[in-house]
Design a protein around this motif. Structure first.
Motif, PDB file in Angstrom:
ATOM      1  N   ILE A 178      11.023   5.128  -0.762  1.00 35.26           N
ATOM      2  CA  ILE A 178      11.892   5.955  -1.588  1.00 35.26           C
ATOM      3  C   ILE A 178      12.843   5.033  -2.356  1.00 35.26           C
ATOM      4  CG2 ILE A 178      11.769   7.931  -0.009  1.00 35.26           C
ATOM      5  CD1 ILE A 178      14.587   7.209   0.954  1.00 35.26           C
ATOM      6  N   ASP A 179      13.522   5.587  -3.350  1.00 37.03           N
ATOM      7  CA  ASP A 179      14.362   4.759  -4.216  1.00 37.03           C
ATOM      8  C   ASP A 179      15.400   3.960  -3.444  1.00 37.03           C
ATOM      9  OD1 ASP A 179      13.040   5.486  -6.498  1.00 37.03           O
ATOM     10  OD2 ASP A 179      14.443   7.074  -7.045  1.00 37.03           O
ATOM     11  N   GLY A 180      15.560   2.694  -3.899  1.00 41.10           N
ATOM     12  CA  GLY A 180      16.445   1.763  -3.221  1.00 41.10           C
ATOM     13  C   GLY A 180      17.576   1.246  -4.080  1.00 41.10           C
ATOM     14  N   ALA A 181      17.914  -0.029  -3.888  1.00 38.81           N
ATOM     15  CA  ALA A 181      19.210  -0.565  -4.309  1.00 38.81           C
ATOM     16  C   ALA A 181      19.203  -1.442  -5.557  1.00 38.81           C
ATOM     17  CB  ALA A 181      19.824  -1.351  -3.150  1.00 38.81           C
ATOM     18  N   PHE A 182      18.082  -1.561  -6.243  1.00 36.28           N
ATOM     19  CA  PHE A 182      18.124  -2.270  -7.524  1.00 36.28           C
ATOM     20  C   PHE A 182      18.621  -1.291  -8.588  1.00 36.28           C
ATOM     21  CE2 PHE A 182      14.501  -5.361  -6.182  1.00 36.28           C
ATOM     22  CZ  PHE A 182      15.382  -6.003  -5.326  1.00 36.28           C
ATOM     23  N   ALA A 183      19.831  -0.827  -8.363  1.00 38.20           N
ATOM     24  CA  ALA A 183      20.435   0.208  -9.196  1.00 38.20           C
ATOM     25  C   ALA A 183      21.940   0.169  -8.995  1.00 38.20           C
ATOM     26  CB  ALA A 183      19.883   1.579  -8.819  1.00 38.20           C
ATOM     27  N   GLU A 184      22.658   0.856  -9.852  1.00 35.34           N
ATOM     28  CA  GLU A 184      24.115   0.890  -9.713  1.00 35.34           C
ATOM     29  C   GLU A 184      24.554   1.716  -8.511  1.00 35.34           C
ATOM     30  OE1 GLU A 184      26.410   0.560 -13.712  1.00 35.34           O
ATOM     31  OE2 GLU A 184      24.719   1.936 -14.078  1.00 35.34           O
ATOM     32  N   PHE A 185      23.747   2.736  -8.156  1.00 40.26           N
ATOM     33  CA  PHE A 185      24.093   3.593  -7.028  1.00 40.26           C
ATOM     34  C   PHE A 185      22.848   3.889  -6.195  1.00 40.26           C
ATOM     35  CE2 PHE A 185      27.116   4.543 -10.387  1.00 40.26           C
ATOM     36  CZ  PHE A 185      28.335   4.503  -9.722  1.00 40.26           C
ATOM     37  N   PRO A 202       0.783  -1.242   0.000  1.00 36.20           N
ATOM     38  CA  PRO A 202       0.000   0.000   0.000  1.00 36.20           C
ATOM     39  C   PRO A 202       0.815   1.293   0.000  1.00 36.20           C
ATOM     40  CG  PRO A 202      -0.162  -1.132   2.126  1.00 36.20           C
ATOM     41  CD  PRO A 202       0.494  -2.084   1.180  1.00 36.20           C
ATOM     42  N   ARG A 203       2.020   1.271   0.589  1.00 34.99           N
ATOM     43  CA  ARG A 203       2.778   2.530   0.683  1.00 34.99           C
ATOM     44  C   ARG A 203       3.594   2.839  -0.565  1.00 34.99           C
ATOM     45  NH1 ARG A 203       5.096   0.576   5.600  1.00 34.99           N
ATOM     46  NH2 ARG A 203       7.138   1.025   4.673  1.00 34.99           N
ATOM     47  N   SER A 204       3.917   1.844  -1.356  1.00 37.15           N
ATOM     48  CA  SER A 204       4.817   2.047  -2.490  1.00 37.15           C
ATOM     49  C   SER A 204       4.086   2.701  -3.655  1.00 37.15           C
ATOM     50  CB  SER A 204       5.417   0.712  -2.942  1.00 37.15           C
ATOM     51  OG  SER A 204       6.210   0.164  -1.911  1.00 37.15           O
ATOM     52  N   ARG A 205       4.721   3.740  -4.204  1.00 40.62           N
ATOM     53  CA  ARG A 205       4.135   4.484  -5.307  1.00 40.62           C
ATOM     54  C   ARG A 205       5.111   4.535  -6.481  1.00 40.62           C
ATOM     55  NH1 ARG A 205       0.435   3.644  -2.661  1.00 40.62           N
ATOM     56  NH2 ARG A 205      -1.069   5.039  -1.661  1.00 40.62           N
ATOM     57  N   PRO A 206       4.650   4.206  -7.690  1.00 45.00           N
ATOM     58  CA  PRO A 206       5.539   4.282  -8.845  1.00 45.00           C
ATOM     59  C   PRO A 206       5.711   5.745  -9.300  1.00 45.00           C
ATOM     60  CG  PRO A 206       3.339   3.577  -9.524  1.00 45.00           C
ATOM     61  CD  PRO A 206       3.325   3.683  -8.024  1.00 45.00           C
ATOM     62  N   PRO A 207       6.802   6.038 -10.000  1.00 43.37           N
ATOM     63  CA  PRO A 207       7.938   5.152 -10.272  1.00 43.37           C
ATOM     64  C   PRO A 207       8.825   5.010  -9.038  1.00 43.37           C
ATOM     65  CG  PRO A 207       8.360   7.322 -11.174  1.00 43.37           C
ATOM     66  CD  PRO A 207       6.964   7.360 -10.623  1.00 43.37           C
ATOM     67  N   LEU A 208       9.357   3.822  -8.829  1.00 46.50           N
ATOM     68  CA  LEU A 208      10.153   3.527  -7.638  1.00 46.50           C
ATOM     69  C   LEU A 208      11.235   2.515  -7.985  1.00 46.50           C
ATOM     70  CD1 LEU A 208      10.378   3.616  -4.400  1.00 46.50           C
ATOM     71  CD2 LEU A 208       9.033   1.507  -4.479  1.00 46.50           C
ATOM     72  N   ILE A 209      12.418   2.721  -7.418  1.00 51.83           N
ATOM     73  CA  ILE A 209      13.474   1.710  -7.497  1.00 51.83           C
ATOM     74  C   ILE A 209      13.399   0.892  -6.211  1.00 51.83           C
ATOM     75  CG2 ILE A 209      15.937   1.257  -7.722  1.00 51.83           C
ATOM     76  CD1 ILE A 209      16.205   4.096  -8.918  1.00 51.83           C
TER      77      ILE A 209
END
Length: 337
Positions: A113-120, A49-56
């Protein structure tokens, strides 16, 4: 940088986006390993319920510090680190009483908020914990779920000689079982329906009940000569398990709920009264739990490498999520951005 961005129900795309810029007191981390967990699967399906796109997504991760801005001198570029992803308000009654994990405004990196499925990824320096320079990133990425399990076992006050039961042999269930054993449990009984997880739990030395083949309540009654267990941990979070919990414990035994229930489920409150049972909720972990989990893992006192079943690249995040969704022959999927 490349990142796996969630745009809504069943829609994750690996694409090129702008690298995060850090502010005062923040650290920029090059992500070296990130675990995929059940929460990420729920987000992917559009049901968190809390997650809103776009999101990492991605809240279980380890990496290397590549930039800092006005942070304490103990954190330097090149340090290997893990990050406590919990973000709390610090002002509510829960936070003031030292229970920030129960903060009504609690948020998580990779969930809110944006997380770690990313390079940084970036984080406040206060959330960043150093790990030994030679410690494997993929193992360090599992410190966060270890903290979840550690908090639950601490809440139960499990002690020397206790008879413990864990419902569900997923990653959290196995970690709870491992930590309960370290805490002094005389025996840990684990229930599971998936064949792969049944075999793994047995291989790790736990007494396992295959709940697809046995009546769990009858089996525990037989094993304990009618006594019941001291503590039962529920990591399965399904109605069938909820209906069994009170029947499994001894009088004045404890039930600790860790799994996130998706629907209302039956609990025998009358039997709870007759047994004077203790029903406890366990939500994530405290700051000190995370630090202790990091110490347990990096010191080698808890061996968790066997939980990693799949190692994937960032572009394979969607495949990793689908592996968890199918649930066969999988425990922990780790992504390497």
């Amino acid at each position: 940088m490349k990142a796996a961005v969630w745009y809504g129900e069943n829609d994750v795309r690996v694409e090129e986006i702008k690298k995060p810029s850090i502010k005062e007191g923040e650290v920029l981390i090059k992500v070296r390993a990130a675990g995929i967990c059940g929460t990420d699967l729920t987000i992917y399906k559009g049901k968190f319920p809390r997650s809103r796109p776009p999101l990492i997504p991605g809240h279980e991760f380890a990496g290397e510090v590549v930039a800092v801005k006005n942070v304490p001198s103990h954190l330097k570029i090149g340090d290997r680190v893990v990050v406590n992803p919990l973000l709390f308000c610090g002002r509510c009654i829960a936070c003031k009483m030292g229970f920030s994990n129960a903060c009504p405004k609690l948020r998580l990196i990779g969930v809110d908020i944006d997380g770690a499925f990313a390079e940084f990824v970036k984080a406040s320096w206060e959330k960043v914990h150093k790990i030994p320079s030679n410690f494997p990133f993929e193992t360090a990425a599992l410190i966060e779920p270890v903290a979840v399990a550690l908090h639950a076992v601490k809440k139960s006050t499990c002690g020397i000689g206790d008879l413990i039961m864990v419902m569900g042999a997923g990653p959290i269930g196995i970690l709870v079982a491992m930590i309960a054993r370290i805490a002094g449990a005389s025996q840990v009984i684990v229930t599971e329906v998936l064949e792969y997880r049944v075999k793994l739990a047995k291989k790790l030395g736990f007494c396992v009940i295959d709940s697809s083949k046995s009546n769990v309540v009858e089996k525990v009654c037989e094993m304990t000569k009618g006594r019941g267990v001291d503590v039962v941990f529920d990591t399965a979070a399904v109605p069938q398990v909820a209906s069994q919990l009170v029947s499994l414990i001894r009088p004045r035994g404890k039930i600790v709920i860790i799994g996130l229930y998706k629907e209302p489920s039956p609990v025998d409150l009358l039997d709870m009264i007759f047994k004077e049972a203790h029903l406890l909720g366990s939500r994530v972990y405290s700051e000190i739990d995370f630090e202790k989990a990091a110490d347990l893992v990096t010191s080698g006192k808890i061996k968790i490498e066997s939980l990693i079943t799949h190692r994937l690249s960032l572009k394979e995040v969607k495949e990793g999520i689908k592996l968890l969704e199918k649930g066969k022959n999988v425990m922990k999927v780790v992504v390497f951005p």
